[in-house]
Design an enzyme around this catalytic site. Structure first.
Site, PDB file in Angstrom:
ATOM      1  N   ARG A  82     -14.295  -3.928   4.597  1.00 60.73           N
ATOM      2  CA  ARG A  82     -12.813  -4.222   5.263  1.00 60.73           C
ATOM      3  C   ARG A  82     -12.438  -5.558   4.813  1.00 60.73           C
ATOM      4  O   ARG A  82     -13.092  -6.504   4.535  1.00 60.73           O
ATOM      5  CB  ARG A  82     -13.398  -4.320   6.932  1.00 60.73           C
ATOM      6  CG  ARG A  82     -13.643  -3.054   7.652  1.00 60.73           C
ATOM      7  CD  ARG A  82     -12.246  -2.069   7.589  1.00 60.73           C
ATOM      8  NE  ARG A  82     -12.697  -0.874   8.134  1.00 60.73           N
ATOM      9  CZ  ARG A  82     -12.954   0.251   7.554  1.00 60.73           C
ATOM     10  NH1 ARG A  82     -12.958   0.127   6.291  1.00 60.73           N
ATOM     11  NH2 ARG A  82     -13.139   1.432   8.170  1.00 60.73           N
ATOM     12  N   GLU A 141      -3.460  -4.811   4.549  1.00 59.66           N
ATOM     13  CA  GLU A 141      -3.149  -3.728   3.862  1.00 59.66           C
ATOM     14  C   GLU A 141      -2.275  -2.625   4.459  1.00 59.66           C
ATOM     15  O   GLU A 141      -1.822  -1.655   3.791  1.00 59.66           O
ATOM     16  CB  GLU A 141      -4.222  -3.013   3.030  1.00 59.66           C
ATOM     17  CG  GLU A 141      -5.292  -2.219   4.147  1.00 59.66           C
ATOM     18  CD  GLU A 141      -6.374  -1.764   3.965  1.00 59.66           C
ATOM     19  OE1 GLU A 141      -6.619  -0.376   3.979  1.00 59.66           O
ATOM     20  OE2 GLU A 141      -7.241  -2.226   3.172  1.00 59.66           O
ATOM     21  N   HIS A 172      -7.686   1.012  -1.326  1.00 61.62           N
ATOM     22  CA  HIS A 172      -8.607   1.713  -0.378  1.00 61.62           C
ATOM     23  C   HIS A 172      -9.039   2.941  -0.835  1.00 61.62           C
ATOM     24  O   HIS A 172      -8.918   3.934   0.032  1.00 61.62           O
ATOM     25  CB  HIS A 172      -7.900   1.521   0.797  1.00 61.62           C
ATOM     26  CG  HIS A 172      -8.895   1.743   1.955  1.00 61.62           C
ATOM     27  ND1 HIS A 172      -8.655   0.780   3.118  1.00 61.62           N
ATOM     28  CD2 HIS A 172     -10.145   2.140   2.268  1.00 61.62           C
ATOM     29  CE1 HIS A 172      -9.810   0.893   3.926  1.00 61.62           C
ATOM     30  NE2 HIS A 172     -10.524   1.852   3.470  1.00 61.62           N
TER      31      HIS A 172
END
Length: 329
Positions: A234, A263, A295
């Site tokens: 994270r 993000e 990601h």
């Protein structure tokens, strides 16, 4: 059951539709984020399926409740974007996918690690321009070095298993030690010890209020000069501003980030024709020893199939009134 699926990309649709052939749900796909404004699009749906950057705050949950939604299905492991207390008060069931393909994420972390160490991203750009100089591309031999893994759930253990194959000394931190990790010969230590002794640090823990900005200025000061850090967990586990300073003074030798704390307005979208407004991100991405991926650590065919299978099975359990092992509230 009718299910509204938010933040949908073509790969989401492909695998959810394939797996849904065994469930027969009515799937409605939306390519935009779930927010308070878009929650009305779930009208008539018993469930919504959301991802890491969708908004599961109280106002959104209240709006979903008004439109008849009963179930919130996260197609990811993390759930820090959902207000579980509010969901419980509203009588909404929340389920997640706690483990879909640990090896997929661990392998991506290893890929980032190897790319940064051997400067593969820089070598790729050079050779495309017919520049075959090796100056500035020196890495280090990972055999015999010390790797510190923070978080030893299934992904962390998968990471440790691979790192053991490199012949590295393995350190780990987790409030709940894993028997599987101990079997690999992992040494559990406190964070200051892990910080000070690790040549490579990899993050594999959830985001909680307690570990927000776990890697901050104080943490960086305890680390070896030139430490490599990889984060596939994270974004907010790392204080990005403090990381910039640690890169500038060469405390951090290289940094791999598949996640970023801000993000939400960047990742999963094509921003190639936009001027990025996030100055912290721009400063980080301008560093030759920082590697970003958007990601994507989870993005394998096997993981997408597993995510889809678990997500729809969770909803099937709830619909039938059966016990769901992945229920959060």
């Amino acid at each position: 059951m009718k299910l509204a699926v938010y933040s949908t990309k073509q790969y989401d649709k492909k695998y959810l539709q394939q797996v849904n052939e065994s469930f027969g749900f009515e799937l409605e796909f939306f390519d935009f984020l779930l927010t308070e404004k878009t929650a009305k699009t779930a009208n008539g749906c018993e469930a919504v399926c959301i991802f890491v950057n969708d908004d599961g705050s109280r106002p959104v949950l209240e709006e979903l409740k008004k439109h008849g939604v009963k179930y919130i299905a996260l197609r990811c492991a993390g759930f820090n974007n959902v207000d579980l207390d509010a969901a419980k008060e509203l009588g909404l069931k929340v389920v997640r996918v706690p483990a879909y393909d640990p090896e997929a994420v661990a392998e991506h972390a290893i890929g980032m690690m190897m790319t940064l160490n051997r400067r593969i991203h820089r070598a790729y750009q050079r050779t495309r321009d017919a520049n075959f100089s090796l100056e500035g591309l020196t890495g280090f031999t990972m055999y015999g070095k010390t790797a510190g893994v923070i978080g030893t759930g299934k992904i962390g253990v998968a990471m440790l298993r691979i790192l053991k194959g490199f012949g590295m000394r393995l350190l780990a931190f987790d409030p709940y030690p894993s028997a599987a990790a101990l079997e690999l010969g992992v040494e559990y230590v406190d964070l200051p010890t892990l910080f000070s002794e690790s040549d490579v640090i990899s993050l594999h823990c959830p985001l909680t209020p307690e570990n927000y900005h776990l890697l901050n200025e104080a943490a960086f000061e305890q680390m070896k000069n030139g430490v490599m850090i990889v984060n596939t967990s994270r974004g907010a586990l790392i204080d990005s501003q403090a990381a910039i300073e640690a890169l500038k003074n060469q405390k951090i030798g290289s940094l791999g980030m598949d996640v970023y704390e801000n993000e939400r307005d960047l990742f999963f979208e094509d921003k190639s024709n936009d001027v990025i407004q996030d100055d912290v991100f721009r400063r980080l991405s301008a560093c030759h020893n920082v590697l970003f991926t958007g990601h994507q650590a989870f993005l394998t065919a096997e993981a997408l199939t597993s995510i889809s299978q678990t997500t729809l099975q969770n909803l099937s359990n709830l619909e039938k009134g059966e016990t769901c092992p992945n229920e959060l509230v």
